[in-house]
Design a protein around this motif. Structure first.
Motif, PDB file in Angstrom:
ATOM      1  N   ASP A 188       0.822  -1.220   0.000  1.00  0.00           N
ATOM      2  CA  ASP A 188       0.000   0.000   0.000  1.00  0.00           C
ATOM      3  C   ASP A 188       0.852   1.265   0.000  1.00  0.00           C
ATOM      4  OD1 ASP A 188      -2.279  -1.594   0.009  1.00  0.00           O
ATOM      5  OD2 ASP A 188      -2.579  -1.417   2.174  1.00  0.00           O
TER       6      ASP A 188
ATOM      7  N   ALA B 194       2.364   1.673  -3.416  1.00  0.00           N
ATOM      8  CA  ALA B 194       1.343   2.143  -4.357  1.00  0.00           C
ATOM      9  C   ALA B 194       1.124   3.649  -4.217  1.00  0.00           C
ATOM     10  CB  ALA B 194       0.037   1.386  -4.142  1.00  0.00           C
ATOM     11  N   ARG B 195       1.051   4.130  -2.975  1.00  0.00           N
ATOM     12  CA  ARG B 195       0.859   5.573  -2.757  1.00  0.00           C
ATOM     13  C   ARG B 195       2.064   6.375  -3.237  1.00  0.00           C
ATOM     14  NH1 ARG B 195      -1.295   3.758   2.043  1.00  0.00           N
ATOM     15  NH2 ARG B 195       0.540   4.371   3.236  1.00  0.00           N
TER      16      ARG B 195
ATOM     17  N   ASP C 141       1.264   3.684  -8.522  1.00  0.00           N
ATOM     18  CA  ASP C 141       0.881   2.420  -9.148  1.00  0.00           C
ATOM     19  C   ASP C 141      -0.182   1.753  -8.290  1.00  0.00           C
ATOM     20  OD1 ASP C 141       0.543  -0.074 -10.275  1.00  0.00           O
ATOM     21  OD2 ASP C 141       2.679  -0.566 -10.346  1.00  0.00           O
ATOM     22  N   ASP C 142      -1.445   2.130  -8.539  1.00  0.00           N
ATOM     23  CA  ASP C 142      -2.546   1.616  -7.735  1.00  0.00           C
ATOM     24  C   ASP C 142      -3.356   0.564  -8.493  1.00  0.00           C
ATOM     25  OD1 ASP C 142      -3.711   3.266  -9.592  1.00  0.00           O
ATOM     26  OD2 ASP C 142      -4.804   4.485  -8.141  1.00  0.00           O
TER      27      ASP C 142
ATOM     28  N   HIS D 273      -2.894  -5.020  -6.757  1.00  0.00           N
ATOM     29  CA  HIS D 273      -2.033  -4.718  -5.619  1.00  0.00           C
ATOM     30  C   HIS D 273      -2.815  -4.228  -4.401  1.00  0.00           C
ATOM     31  CE1 HIS D 273       1.263  -5.204  -8.364  1.00  0.00           C
ATOM     32  NE2 HIS D 273       0.954  -4.116  -9.063  1.00  0.00           N
ATOM     33  N   VAL D 274      -3.884  -3.454  -4.627  1.00  0.00           N
ATOM     34  CA  VAL D 274      -4.501  -2.732  -3.506  1.00  0.00           C
ATOM     35  C   VAL D 274      -5.982  -3.020  -3.256  1.00  0.00           C
ATOM     36  CG1 VAL D 274      -2.818  -0.845  -3.670  1.00  0.00           C
ATOM     37  CG2 VAL D 274      -4.951  -0.705  -4.982  1.00  0.00           C
ATOM     38  N   ASP D 275      -6.644  -3.694  -4.157  1.00  0.00           N
ATOM     39  CA  ASP D 275      -8.085  -3.935  -4.015  1.00  0.00           C
ATOM     40  C   ASP D 275      -8.322  -5.434  -3.835  1.00  0.00           C
ATOM     41  OD1 ASP D 275     -10.824  -4.570  -4.666  1.00  0.00           O
ATOM     42  OD2 ASP D 275     -10.999  -2.625  -5.678  1.00  0.00           O
TER      43      ASP D 275
ATOM     44  N   ARG E 280      -4.195 -10.221  -3.543  1.00  0.00           N
ATOM     45  CA  ARG E 280      -3.346  -9.063  -3.840  1.00  0.00           C
ATOM     46  C   ARG E 280      -1.890  -9.518  -3.899  1.00  0.00           C
ATOM     47  NH1 ARG E 280      -5.750  -5.184   0.718  1.00  0.00           N
ATOM     48  NH2 ARG E 280      -5.839  -7.231   1.688  1.00  0.00           N
TER      49      ARG E 280
END
Length: 154
Positions: free
Chosen positions: A36, A39-40, A44-45, A49-51, A63
């Motif tokens: 996370d 990604a922030r 790169d979201d 990776h994040v959901d 993920r």
């Protein structure tokens, strides 16, 4: 790290290291918090990776860590198993071939092992190409294979 081989040499002997193997390092977890934050920081979201819901529908079923995040974990792992002493400066000069053959599920553990593939003299020091393999605990396929080009100046 009971089966680990640590390779340490003074900068004056880097030229003799070609072909030497080292590792593996200890295991290091790549947690969802790491994913996370990465990604922030990078923007790169991608949902894999994040959901959690979107990732559950992906081919991975969960993920996964970013490949570039996995690659960047090299620093603490490499320090455990490879070092050059007495250099005034050591830098990552670049990367050669980099591949990500297998995903790293968030929360999985990785480690590296490697070999000094090539050593050449450069102005004021040495250049070493390290061929590294990132292993994922419980997976036969590596997460990453890469050649790191390092320079050590005396």
């Amino acid at each position: 790290m009971t089966d680990s081989a640590v390779l340490t040499a003074p900068v004056s002997q880097v030229g003799t290291l070609e072909g030497a193997a080292f590792g593996p390092s200890s295991w290091r977890e790549i947690g969802q918090d790491d994913v996370d934050v990465f990604a922030r920081l990078t923007g790169d979201d991608n949902p894999i990776h994040v959901d959690a819901d979107a990732a559950a529908r992906s081919p991975y079923g969960t993920r996964i860590a970013h490949g570039l995040l996995t690659l960047s974990f090299v620093v603490p792992m490499l320090r455990e198993v490879f070092s050059v002493t007495g250099a005034s400066t050591g830098i990552v000069y670049g990367l050669n071939r980099v591949r990500f053959p297998a995903a790293v599920p968030a929360g999985a553990r990785v480690r590296i092992r490697g070999q000094v593939a090539e050593v050449t003299e450069v102005s004021g020091g040495w250049q070493a190409v390290l061929s590294l393999t990132y292993e994922v605990e419980g997976n036969e396929k590596p997460a990453c294979v890469a050649e790191f080009v390092l320079r050590y100046y005396s």
